[in-house]
Design a protein around this motif. Structure first.
Motif, PDB file in Angstrom:
ATOM      1  N   UNK A 274      40.532 -95.293   9.165  1.00 35.80           N
ATOM      2  CA  UNK A 274      39.986 -94.559   8.032  1.00 35.80           C
ATOM      3  C   UNK A 274      39.191 -95.431   7.095  1.00 35.80           C
ATOM      4  N   UNK A 275      38.575 -96.494   7.649  1.00 35.15           N
ATOM      5  CA  UNK A 275      37.861 -97.452   6.815  1.00 35.15           C
ATOM      6  C   UNK A 275      36.371 -97.159   6.717  1.00 35.15           C
ATOM      7  N   UNK A 276      35.974 -95.931   7.039  1.00 35.89           N
ATOM      8  CA  UNK A 276      34.566 -95.546   6.972  1.00 35.89           C
ATOM      9  C   UNK A 276      34.217 -95.232   5.521  1.00 35.89           C
ATOM     10  N   UNK A 277      33.045 -95.709   5.088  1.00 36.99           N
ATOM     11  CA  UNK A 277      32.688 -95.597   3.675  1.00 36.99           C
ATOM     12  C   UNK A 277      32.466 -94.184   3.190  1.00 36.99           C
ATOM     13  N   UNK A 278      32.029 -93.288   4.057  1.00 37.34           N
ATOM     14  CA  UNK A 278      31.774 -91.910   3.654  1.00 37.34           C
ATOM     15  C   UNK A 278      32.127 -90.985   4.811  1.00 37.34           C
ATOM     16  N   UNK A 279      32.457 -89.732   4.524  1.00 39.31           N
ATOM     17  CA  UNK A 279      32.818 -88.808   5.598  1.00 39.31           C
ATOM     18  C   UNK A 279      31.679 -88.646   6.601  1.00 39.31           C
ATOM     19  N   UNK A 280      32.045 -88.664   7.862  1.00 41.66           N
ATOM     20  CA  UNK A 280      31.094 -88.533   8.969  1.00 41.66           C
ATOM     21  C   UNK A 280      29.872 -89.425   8.773  1.00 41.66           C
ATOM     22  N   UNK A 409      33.759 -84.701  10.120  1.00 41.61           N
ATOM     23  CA  UNK A 409      32.593 -83.973  10.616  1.00 41.61           C
ATOM     24  C   UNK A 409      32.501 -82.563  10.049  1.00 41.61           C
ATOM     25  N   UNK A 410      33.631 -81.883   9.982  1.00 39.62           N
ATOM     26  CA  UNK A 410      33.613 -80.483   9.564  1.00 39.62           C
ATOM     27  C   UNK A 410      33.217 -80.358   8.094  1.00 39.62           C
ATOM     28  N   UNK A 411      33.818 -81.176   7.247  1.00 37.64           N
ATOM     29  CA  UNK A 411      33.524 -81.092   5.816  1.00 37.64           C
ATOM     30  C   UNK A 411      32.156 -81.606   5.443  1.00 37.64           C
ATOM     31  N   UNK A 412      31.589 -82.482   6.281  1.00 40.71           N
ATOM     32  CA  UNK A 412      30.256 -83.041   6.006  1.00 40.71           C
ATOM     33  C   UNK A 412      29.297 -82.693   7.130  1.00 40.71           C
ATOM     34  N   UNK A 413      29.368 -81.451   7.592  1.00 40.94           N
ATOM     35  CA  UNK A 413      28.551 -81.015   8.718  1.00 40.94           C
ATOM     36  C   UNK A 413      27.077 -81.316   8.466  1.00 40.94           C
ATOM     37  N   UNK A 414      26.428 -82.045   9.365  1.00 43.02           N
ATOM     38  CA  UNK A 414      25.022 -82.400   9.151  1.00 43.02           C
ATOM     39  C   UNK A 414      24.097 -81.200   9.349  1.00 43.02           C
ATOM     40  N   UNK A 415      23.322 -80.889   8.344  1.00 42.19           N
ATOM     41  CA  UNK A 415      22.390 -79.768   8.411  1.00 42.19           C
ATOM     42  C   UNK A 415      21.019 -80.216   7.915  1.00 42.19           C
ATOM     43  N   UNK A 416      19.987 -79.759   8.563  1.00 42.63           N
ATOM     44  CA  UNK A 416      18.606 -80.071   8.179  1.00 42.63           C
ATOM     45  C   UNK A 416      17.931 -78.793   7.705  1.00 42.63           C
ATOM     46  N   UNK A 417      17.243 -78.889   6.588  1.00 46.03           N
ATOM     47  CA  UNK A 417      16.531 -77.733   6.019  1.00 46.03           C
ATOM     48  C   UNK A 417      15.033 -78.057   5.961  1.00 46.03           C
ATOM     49  N   UNK A 418      14.326 -77.847   7.069  1.00 44.77           N
ATOM     50  CA  UNK A 418      12.898 -78.182   7.100  1.00 44.77           C
ATOM     51  C   UNK A 418      12.103 -77.267   6.181  1.00 44.77           C
ATOM     52  N   UNK A 419      10.960 -77.744   5.708  1.00 42.98           N
ATOM     53  CA  UNK A 419      10.174 -76.950   4.756  1.00 42.98           C
ATOM     54  C   UNK A 419       9.472 -75.774   5.439  1.00 42.98           C
ATOM     55  N   UNK A 420       9.403 -74.681   4.717  1.00 42.92           N
ATOM     56  CA  UNK A 420       8.585 -73.543   5.130  1.00 42.92           C
ATOM     57  C   UNK A 420       7.358 -73.535   4.225  1.00 42.92           C
ATOM     58  N   UNK A 421       6.179 -73.551   4.813  1.00 44.81           N
ATOM     59  CA  UNK A 421       4.966 -73.701   4.025  1.00 44.81           C
ATOM     60  C   UNK A 421       4.047 -72.498   4.178  1.00 44.81           C
ATOM     61  N   UNK A 422       3.315 -72.216   3.111  1.00 44.56           N
ATOM     62  CA  UNK A 422       2.349 -71.112   3.151  1.00 44.56           C
ATOM     63  C   UNK A 422       1.211 -71.414   4.115  1.00 44.56           C
ATOM     64  N   UNK A 423       0.834 -72.698   4.217  1.00 46.63           N
ATOM     65  CA  UNK A 423      -0.267 -73.075   5.101  1.00 46.63           C
ATOM     66  C   UNK A 423       0.072 -72.779   6.556  1.00 46.63           C
ATOM     67  N   UNK A 424       1.273 -73.162   6.978  1.00 51.20           N
ATOM     68  CA  UNK A 424       1.642 -72.948   8.376  1.00 51.20           C
ATOM     69  C   UNK A 424       1.914 -71.475   8.637  1.00 51.20           C
ATOM     70  N   UNK A 425       2.425 -70.758   7.641  1.00 47.57           N
ATOM     71  CA  UNK A 425       2.591 -69.311   7.802  1.00 47.57           C
ATOM     72  C   UNK A 425       1.232 -68.647   8.003  1.00 47.57           C
ATOM     73  N   UNK A 426       0.211 -69.135   7.284  1.00 48.06           N
ATOM     74  CA  UNK A 426      -1.145 -68.621   7.445  1.00 48.06           C
ATOM     75  C   UNK A 426      -1.635 -68.837   8.873  1.00 48.06           C
TER      76      UNK A 426
END
Length: 590
Positions: A274-280, A409-426
């Motif tokens: 349990x010597x890891x500095x931060x969860x997951x 892992x469960x409490x610090x589940x890695x999630x990525x929130x990529x940007x949604x842009x008006x340019x790419x929607x166009x």
């Protein structure tokens, strides 16, 4: 009221379905934050964007996803997206749910499939329909599979084919069943097409079935015929896999790299303590199995030590290979278990240094088949008495809970929130049907940058660092002139025309004043007739959108780009996404 024996029979008959449902619940519980917070399952600045790009490409490049012009347009590429077979099966999800939801669901299904297939193997080997709870949960909760999800490498999560192939081979060998022989041959193709690592795992583990096979069953003649059928189907699959890999570059790792990519006992002990500095903290590779799980499975296997011994031997072999060359692991292990283990461990390490195994650059991935074999040994022990396998249910829950607690892992589940842009929607919604190019393709720099230092297109956010153009292609649903760098499973279908290469370089050179403070070179303004001709040819081939990082081009660069495209430019839009994105819509000259 049903007699107790009938009730028990019905419960045991339903056990495989109950297992599948329970393992699905386990996967959902381990990843419940995904359903609350949304996003892409995986860590920012990892390979998760490349993972979702690969799945999206497989779907949108059908029917020939390995031979497509959706990448490196217009010449196209030969590309092998891993896991090849599993991603083809999941391709319809992209059209039904969109790339992001499809990718998340796919990753969860791959993890669930690994658990369900492992439970099936346990039922076949033990002959108990109620077996499989423990090994299914142990495989699902293997920290190295958590790491693969975090790092965005679905080819490592797609482990399901390994236990499924072993189960089909078991039925083939035991019963001489020709249906399972065909299934085993087909699964051989799936495993090899999904991951070279998994193909090596199966080659190593398949002979184990002969040692673990009980007496009786089909005649040797029936077994030989069935295995011949399996071999014939597998040979056809091997030829198909060879065709998929033909012409692709192979990356042979130097033996020195195997030391760093092997199981790190120092990290194992840190995770255990349990010597890891931060969860997951997944940057410290979680190449370990918690001691409670390890000792618990070993203890259960000793209920039937003789029957469990082939699986224990296989587990030990996976562990010894996974420790890799070098002296540090033997030294640390001898400090825990005693000096008597150092000499044999050092001998194995020296052997690996002298004769490194093929394909297996990341030896620590052997912890997944190690966990499978360890769990199978425990299942064999639990199968001694009829009701004992049901103890695998609480044991499996306990094993998953221990891993979740020790990894965070469960409490610090890695999630990525990529940007949604008006340019790419166009671009995505535009009526024009054609390819896009995201510029600049190559950004000049004064020095080489580490991955976490790389600039992001239009400064759209660090979530897509090092993979911004891949995300923009996924979000726009367009073929792209751009192609990822450093992808070893991709080659050009044909060499790009030299004049087109020069024009694309001219596009990039327009950013030099902003990137490195140098003036636009004369080559970017000379020979305008050649440039006009090449651009017209690219537009005739199907290019429709030129997407520019406004800040990098500046007023001068944008003005020159408009001059380049003057004969084909039909529309221009500017968007405030990030530092600004300019979209130029082009079409063939009338």
């Amino acid at each position: 009221m049903l007699p107790m024996s009938d009730t028990r029979h019905r419960i045991e008959t339903a056990a495989p379905w109950l297992q599948a449902a329970a393992l699905a619940v386990l996967v959902v519980v381990l990843h419940h934050r995904l359903f609350v917070e949304g996003g892409i399952l995986g860590a920012p600045q990892s390979d998760v964007i490349r993972g979702i790009w690969g799945l999206d490409l497989q779907a949108r490049a059908l029917p020939l996803p390995f031979w497509t012009d959706r990448v490196g347009f217009p010449e196209g590429v030969k590309i092998l997206v891993l896991p090849f077979a599993s991603s083809l099966v999941a391709a319809p999800l992209v059209y039904l749910l969109g790339a992001v939801v499809a990718y998340d669901l796919w990753m969860l299904l791959l993890l669930w499939g690994a658990g369900v297939a492992s439970a099936w193997l346990a039922r076949e080997v033990t002959g108990r329909r109620s077996a499989g709870w423990l090994v299914g949960a142990m495989v699902i909760a293997q920290p190295m599979l958590f790491l693969a999800i975090t790092d965005g490498t679905p080819e490592n999560v797609a482990f399901w084919g390994v236990p499924a192939l072993l189960a089909a081979l078991w039925r083939t060998l035991r019963d001489g069943d020709r249906r399972f022989a065909v299934a085993a041959g087909l699964l051989g193709f799936v495993v090899a097409a999904d991951s070279p690592y998994h193909a090596v795992f199966v080659v190593g583990l398949a002979p184990l079935l002969l040692l673990a096979l009980p007496g009786g069953g089909a005649s040797w003649r029936d077994r030989a015929v069935a295995m011949g059928i399996a071999g014939g189907v597998a040979a056809v699959g091997a030829a198909a896999v060879g065709a998929l890999y033909y012409g692709l570059p192979f990356d042979e790792a130097p033996p020195s790299s195997m030391v760093g990519n092997a199981i790190q006992m120092r990290a194992w002990l840190q995770w255990e303590a349990g010597a890891i500095g931060q969860p997951w903290d997944w940057t410290l590779t979680p190449s370990f199995v918690p001691t409670a799980v390890l000792l618990g499975a070993l203890g259960l296997s000793l209920v039937r030590p003789v029957r469990a011994s082939p699986w224990l031997v296989a587990a030990l072999a996976c562990l010894l290979l996974g420790l890799g060359p070098g002296d540090e692991n033997p030294r640390l292990i001898s400090g825990v278990l005693g000096g008597w283990v150092r000499t044999p461990l050092s001998a194995v390490a020296d052997l690996l240094a002298a004769h490194p195994p093929p394909v297996l650059r990341f030896l620590r991935r052997l912890l997944v088949p190690f966990t499978l074999c360890l769990g199978m040994a425990a299942e064999v022990g639990l199968s001694r008495w009829r009701l004992l396998p049901w103890l695998g249910l609480p044991a499996g829950i306990a094993a998953a809970a221990v891993v979740a607690a020790q990894t965070g892992y469960v409490g610090s589940l890695p999630l990525t929130h990529p940007p949604r842009t008006a340019a790419i929607a166009f671009v995505a919604d535009h009526e024009q049907d054609g390819a896009a190019v995201f510029l600049p393709q190559v950004r000049a720099a004064e020095r080489l940058h580490q991955r976490d230092e790389l600039p992001v297109f239009a400064e759209l956010g660090q979530e897509i660092q090092s993979a911004a153009e891949l995300w923009l292609q996924v979000d726009s649903h367009r073929a792209a002139v751009n192609a990822p760098n450093g992808l070893l499973t991709m080659v050009e279908r044909s060499r790009r025309d030299d004049e087109l290469r020069m024009v694309l370089r001219d596009f990039d050179d327009l950013t030099l004043p902003q990137t490195v403070g140098r003036p636009i070179p004369p080559s970017a303004t000379s020979d305008p007739e050649r440039r006009t001709r090449v651009i017209a040819g690219l537009v005739d081939a199907g290019l429709r959108f030129v997407v520019l990082d406004e800040a990098l081009y500046g007023e001068e660069g944008l003005a020159m780009m408009r001059a380049y495209l003057s004969g084909v430019l039909v529309e221009e839009q500017r968007f405030d996404d990030g530092t600004g994105i300019v979209v130029m819509v082009v079409a063939p000259a009338p």
